[in-house]
Design a protein around this motif. Structure first.
Motif, mmCIF file in Angstrom:
data_model
loop_
_atom_site.group_PDB
_atom_site.id
_atom_site.type_symbol
_atom_site.label_atom_id
_atom_site.label_comp_id
_atom_site.label_asym_id
_atom_site.label_seq_id
_atom_site.Cartn_x
_atom_site.Cartn_y
_atom_site.Cartn_z
ATOM 1 N N LEU A 110 -10.027 1.593 -9.585
ATOM 2 C CA LEU A 110 -10.454 2.154 -11.318
ATOM 3 C C LEU A 110 -9.189 1.630 -11.952
ATOM 4 C CD1 LEU A 110 -11.782 4.147 -12.432
ATOM 5 C CD2 LEU A 110 -9.744 5.666 -12.676
ATOM 6 N N ALA A 111 -8.427 1.997 -12.066
ATOM 7 C CA ALA A 111 -7.330 1.221 -13.620
ATOM 8 C C ALA A 111 -7.885 -0.372 -13.153
ATOM 9 C CB ALA A 111 -5.844 1.377 -13.264
ATOM 10 N N GLY A 112 -7.897 -0.723 -12.164
ATOM 11 C CA GLY A 112 -8.346 -2.191 -12.259
ATOM 12 C C GLY A 112 -6.848 -3.626 -11.799
ATOM 13 N N GLU A 113 -5.685 -2.727 -11.240
ATOM 14 C CA GLU A 113 -4.843 -3.369 -10.796
ATOM 15 C C GLU A 113 -4.778 -3.821 -9.373
ATOM 16 O OE1 GLU A 113 -1.857 -0.364 -10.586
ATOM 17 O OE2 GLU A 113 -1.891 0.964 -12.176
ATOM 18 N N ILE A 114 -6.075 -3.738 -8.763
ATOM 19 C CA ILE A 114 -6.107 -4.778 -7.109
ATOM 20 C C ILE A 114 -7.460 -4.574 -7.386
ATOM 21 C CG2 ILE A 114 -4.161 -3.776 -6.299
ATOM 22 C CD1 ILE A 114 -5.878 -1.767 -4.862
ATOM 23 N N ASP A 115 -7.709 -5.689 -6.773
ATOM 24 C CA ASP A 115 -9.151 -6.013 -6.399
ATOM 25 C C ASP A 115 -9.774 -5.165 -5.376
ATOM 26 O OD1 ASP A 115 -10.214 -8.250 -8.550
ATOM 27 O OD2 ASP A 115 -8.106 -8.521 -7.491
ATOM 28 N N LEU A 116 -8.964 -5.428 -3.847
ATOM 29 C CA LEU A 116 -9.165 -4.434 -2.523
ATOM 30 C C LEU A 116 -8.016 -3.243 -1.951
ATOM 31 C CD1 LEU A 116 -11.496 -7.049 -0.485
ATOM 32 C CD2 LEU A 116 -11.808 -5.067 -1.226
ATOM 33 N N ALA A 117 -8.621 -2.511 -1.643
ATOM 34 C CA ALA A 117 -7.314 -1.820 -0.548
ATOM 35 C C ALA A 117 -7.414 -1.669 0.573
ATOM 36 C CB ALA A 117 -7.486 -0.076 -1.178
ATOM 37 N N LEU B 185 0.343 -1.157 0.521
ATOM 38 C CA LEU B 185 -0.191 0.469 0.070
ATOM 39 C C LEU B 185 0.990 1.264 0.011
ATOM 40 C CD1 LEU B 185 -3.123 0.777 0.359
ATOM 41 C CD2 LEU B 185 -2.937 0.977 2.389
ATOM 42 N N THR B 186 0.743 1.653 -1.598
ATOM 43 C CA THR B 186 1.752 3.427 -1.068
ATOM 44 C C THR B 186 1.163 4.517 -1.402
ATOM 45 O OG1 THR B 186 1.946 2.927 -3.352
ATOM 46 C CG2 THR B 186 3.769 2.072 -1.937
ATOM 47 N N THR B 187 -0.369 4.611 -0.727
ATOM 48 C CA THR B 187 -0.854 5.853 -0.501
ATOM 49 C C THR B 187 -2.004 5.710 0.220
ATOM 50 O OG1 THR B 187 -2.020 7.391 -1.984
ATOM 51 C CG2 THR B 187 -2.276 4.658 -2.742
ATOM 52 N N ARG B 188 -2.394 6.826 0.792
ATOM 53 C CA ARG B 188 -3.753 6.985 1.735
ATOM 54 C C ARG B 188 -4.464 7.311 0.369
ATOM 55 N NH1 ARG B 188 -3.482 4.857 6.007
ATOM 56 N NH2 ARG B 188 -0.996 5.860 7.238
#
Length: 321
Positions: free
Chosen positions: A142-149, A132-135
């Motif tokens: 949105l970009a579909g790079e991850i399913d869940l944060a 996790l590199t951001t708050r």
């Protein structure tokens, strides 16, 4: 552009190119040849009178028009797919991979019991954890790079609620709280300040005068603790910034630096007996750990199963929080 004559298959190609940021990978996903994908993009460019994407290094870079258009296209395609092909999911037989973004402290608590759950009920499901590199994880969702944060996202959660309240319509993102945590001040057990804790509490002056280690996912040398200090016109000296809670624990255990760690995480470090732990001498906002996802995944059966599994794991793994 006349929408009635637009080939809607072009939008599916556009969606895959935007997700992959690479024409070759998009072609592989679509089971098309690269020239066919390029031709589809050319036709859509002509229809919309915009370049949409330009070649950049090994991939493509979207234009502002493409960035603005993509969320609506992706959500519409997901809605259409769910209407035409009702979603089914059997965890016992499903062969899927999920990508989750979270901090190491969160992973240390949630992932061991989640893996036990997968081994028992979904043996062919794979997980991939990314840092996790951001708050604000909305861009990667949105970009579909991850399913869940999964993490502490106060501004994002507030923004989702505000959008719904102001417009009466659901936000493009959704969230649910997994658990609430408490952050504490941590130092090595024989730290000069720790020696005095038996007879007097840690004061704000002593805290601010000490040297500090900050855990920052983005590398930005200013966190929510510094925001809380600024609210009372105080500041601290941050000597070291790292991006992992485990690293922070190891460093403070062998130095004179102070840090702030989640209370429930300390046992996972394996060296909690080397710490002196004390409450912070000032007020900080409640720390709620949420999972956030894009609304296009809201009714996808596999995603619903994953979110339910994480909620169950959090409830049982952190019964006292």
């Amino acid at each position: 552009m006349n929408f009635r004559t637009l080939d809607l298959n072009l939008l599916r190609v556009f969606d895959e190119v935007m997700a992959a940021k690479n024409i070759t990978r998009a072609a592989e996903t679509l089971a098309m040849t690269q020239p066919a994908v390029s031709n589809a993009l050319r036709r859509l460019r002509e229809a919309l009178d915009d370049e949409l994407v330009t070649r950049s290094g090994y991939g493509v870079t979207p234009t502002p028009r493409a960035i603005a258009l993509w969320p609506a296209v992706r959500e519409a395609l997901a809605s259409l797919q769910s209407s035409i092909s009702p979603d089914t999911f059997d965890p016992a037989t499903a062969k899927l991979s999920f990508v989750l973004a979270m901090a190491d402290a969160t992973a240390a608590v949630l992932i061991p019991p989640l893996i036990r759950h997968l081994e028992a009920s979904a043996p062919q499901i794979n997980l991939r954890l990314v840092p996790l590199t951001t708050r604000d994880p909305r861009a990667v969702l949105l970009a579909g790079e991850i399913d869940l944060a999964i993490g502490f996202f106060p501004a994002v959660v507030a923004g989702i609620g505000m959008q719904t309240m102001q417009t009466g319509a659901p936000d493009s993102f959704a969230h649910t709280q997994l658990y609430s945590g408490e952050y504490v001040c941590v130092m090595r057990r024989d730290h000069p300040l720790a020696v005095n804790l038996a007879t007097q509490p840690l004061t704000l002056d002593a805290y601010c005068a000490a040297k500090h280690l900050l855990v920052s996912f983005s590398g930005r040398p200013f966190g929510f603790i510094d925001e809380a200090l600024a609210a009372v016109n105080r500041k601290r000296r941050i000597v070291l910034t790292v991006n992992q809670f485990f690293t922070a624990g190891r460093v403070v255990a062998s130095s004179d630096l102070l840090t702030v760690l989640p209370l429930h995480f300390l046992a996972s470090t394996g060296i909690s007996d080397e710490f002196a732990v004390v409450n912070l001498p000032f007020e900080v906002q409640p720390v709620h750990v949420d999972m956030v996802w894009h609304r296009r995944m809201h009714t996808v059966a596999a995603q619903l199963w994953l979110r339910t599994a994480l909620s169950d794991v959090a409830r049982h793994a952190l019964p006292a929080i």
